[in-house]
Design an enzyme around this catalytic site. Structure first.
Site, PDB file in Angstrom:
ATOM      1  N   GLU A 174       0.835  -1.203   0.000  1.00 55.83           N
ATOM      2  CA  GLU A 174       0.000   0.000   0.000  1.00 55.83           C
ATOM      3  C   GLU A 174       0.871   1.255   0.000  1.00 55.83           C
ATOM      4  O   GLU A 174       0.504   2.272  -0.599  1.00 55.83           O
ATOM      5  CB  GLU A 174      -0.951  -0.010   1.197  1.00 55.83           C
ATOM      6  CG  GLU A 174      -1.933  -1.172   1.219  1.00 55.83           C
ATOM      7  CD  GLU A 174      -2.707  -1.321  -0.084  1.00 55.83           C
ATOM      8  OE1 GLU A 174      -2.982  -0.295  -0.744  1.00 55.83           O
ATOM      9  OE2 GLU A 174      -3.035  -2.468  -0.451  1.00 55.83           O
ATOM     10  N   HIS A 211       1.680   2.269  -3.438  1.00 55.12           N
ATOM     11  CA  HIS A 211       0.683   3.109  -4.101  1.00 55.12           C
ATOM     12  C   HIS A 211       0.846   4.575  -3.704  1.00 55.12           C
ATOM     13  O   HIS A 211       0.683   5.478  -4.533  1.00 55.12           O
ATOM     14  CB  HIS A 211      -0.727   2.644  -3.753  1.00 55.12           C
ATOM     15  CG  HIS A 211      -1.109   1.343  -4.392  1.00 55.12           C
ATOM     16  ND1 HIS A 211      -0.958   1.106  -5.744  1.00 55.12           N
ATOM     17  CD2 HIS A 211      -1.649   0.209  -3.866  1.00 55.12           C
ATOM     18  CE1 HIS A 211      -1.380  -0.117  -6.020  1.00 55.12           C
ATOM     19  NE2 HIS A 211      -1.796  -0.688  -4.898  1.00 55.12           N
TER      20      HIS A 211
END
Length: 238
Positions: A108, A111
């Site tokens: 994550e 991202h």
């Protein structure tokens, strides 16, 4: 007697094989990621950092200080929200020191790094989300209305084009997810957040997770193929 699609006898539609294939591929991918996550959730990082701490270390190492890290309920509901600039880690991840949880958190972060660096595939995916949401909602209704209104090929084709947007979204998602995982593995190794054997284990978790995106893309392509076979350029046989 022909079916409403004017192609196959009632109760016999061989294109259902495409749907079945998509379901099987998706189920296998989901089983793989659950199995891998469960396996490496029992392997704890020898450095003792939990997933939230690792995420903070990765973000700061990349000069990102304006992204918050929050706890969100659920299992594997981890995600990065580019609008709110928040990285949300699930119950199974947030405080866990397992290799699996750290791998997911690092992904994550990948991202968030993409967002900070204006990674083009992510920018494209974020931009088309509203259009894709509309397309996924109205594609089948348009096709069915077209069939009901004397096989209106214009409406049918418009519905297929709307669904094509969903397929393109799934395809654009692939490089976004693969790149985020590559960034995660590079960070875990380069910042010495995990030992090398643990990095290998985290990579296995992320590789399994990547299969779900591949399966989703394959499933949407199979559905598009079915739409083209059933409705593309064909007219109802009277």
């Amino acid at each position: 007697m022909l079916s409403g699609f004017g192609m196959y006898p009632y109760f016999f539609d061989p294109t259902y094989i495409l749907i079945l294939a998509g379901i099987v591929v998706s189920l296998l991918a989901q089983a793989k990621v659950k199995s891998s996550f469960a396996k490496y959730s029992a392997v704890y990082s020898r450095r003792g950092m939990n997933a939230a701490e690792v995420a903070e270390a990765i973000l700061h190492a990349n000069g990102i200080y304006d992204v918050g890290i929050e706890h969100v309920s659920g299992n594997l509901t981890d995600h990065y929200d580019p609008k709110s600039r928040v990285l949300r880690l699930s119950d199974s991840t947030f405080r866990s020191t397992s290799v699996a949880a750290i791998g997911v958190a690092a992904h994550e972060c990948g991202h968030a790094i993409q967002h900070a660096n204006s990674y083009i595939p992510l920018t494209i995916r974020t931009t088309i989300v509203p259009i894709v949401n509309i397309g996924s909602t109205i594609s089948w209704p348009l096709i069915l209305i077209g069939v009901l209104f004397s096989w209106n090929q214009t409406l049918i084709n418009l519905g297929i084009i709307m669904f094509l947007g969903v397929v393109l979204f799934q395809l654009i998602t692939l490089p976004v997810e693969f790149n985020a995982s590559n960034r995660a593995i590079a960070a875990l190794s380069g910042q010495n957040l995990l030992y090398e054997d643990e990095v290998t284990q985290a990579k296995k978790v992320l590789s399994a997770a990547a299969l779900t995106y591949v399966a989703a893309a394959a499933s949407s392509i199979l559905q598009l193929l079915r739409l083209l076979i059933l409705f593309g350029g064909r007219r109802r046989n009277d």
